[in-house]
Scaffold this motif. Sequence first.
Motif, PDB file in Angstrom:
ATOM      1  N   GLU A 118       0.841  -1.207   0.000  1.00  0.00           N
ATOM      2  CA  GLU A 118       0.000   0.000   0.000  1.00  0.00           C
ATOM      3  C   GLU A 118       0.872   1.252   0.000  1.00  0.00           C
ATOM      4  O   GLU A 118       0.566   2.215  -0.705  1.00  0.00           O
ATOM      5  N   ASP A 154       1.049   4.174  -2.933  1.00  0.00           N
ATOM      6  CA  ASP A 154       0.844   5.596  -2.627  1.00  0.00           C
ATOM      7  C   ASP A 154       2.029   6.427  -3.131  1.00  0.00           C
ATOM      8  O   ASP A 154       1.846   7.517  -3.702  1.00  0.00           O
ATOM      9  N   ARG A 161       1.824   6.720  -6.876  1.00  0.00           N
ATOM     10  CA  ARG A 161       0.747   7.642  -7.278  1.00  0.00           C
ATOM     11  C   ARG A 161       1.196   9.093  -7.129  1.00  0.00           C
ATOM     12  O   ARG A 161       0.898   9.940  -7.967  1.00  0.00           O
TER      13      ARG A 161
END
Length: 181
Positions: free
Chosen positions: A31, A35, A38
């Motif tokens: 995760e 992130d 992104r």
Amino acid sequence: CSPQGLLRSDSIPEVGEDAAATAGMAETLSEEEQDELRRELAKVEEEIQTLSQVLAAKEKHLAEIKRKLGINSLQELKQNITKSWQDVTSTTAYKKTSETLSQASQKASAAFSSVGSVLTKKFEDVRNSPTFKSFEEKVENLKSKVGGRQPAGGDFGEVLNSAANANATETIAEQTQEETH
């Protein structure tokens, strides 16, 4: 690079690729990594947009400068062609080809020159041959018979011209006699 390396299936997805195709890669990332990617994606997209705007402004500024200097498309094309030609002529391949063609041209010129001198010599030999001398004497005799008034002598070209003129005069005289009878 091996051929298999070029055909790898784990390539980077392009913009607009199917979400199902990228889902397999997203599952292998944590995760936090997702992130981080992104954020990096957003940052790169923003940089691209900024660079596009800067490029557009620079192109507009460039066009304005060219307009003020009076540089038009035709002049730019001429400059580009000139520069391209200079680039081509400075290549090693062009220089070698040019050098080879120059040498071939010089050899051809020398060959033509030697052929010309050989032909000139052959013509001189023919002109000095007994057969040609005999032919020339016969033409001289013909000239004296046809021309009568002109003294014998002169060069071969004059003799041929006189004989041709005499033949033409005889032909015209014969046609005139036929028409009157």
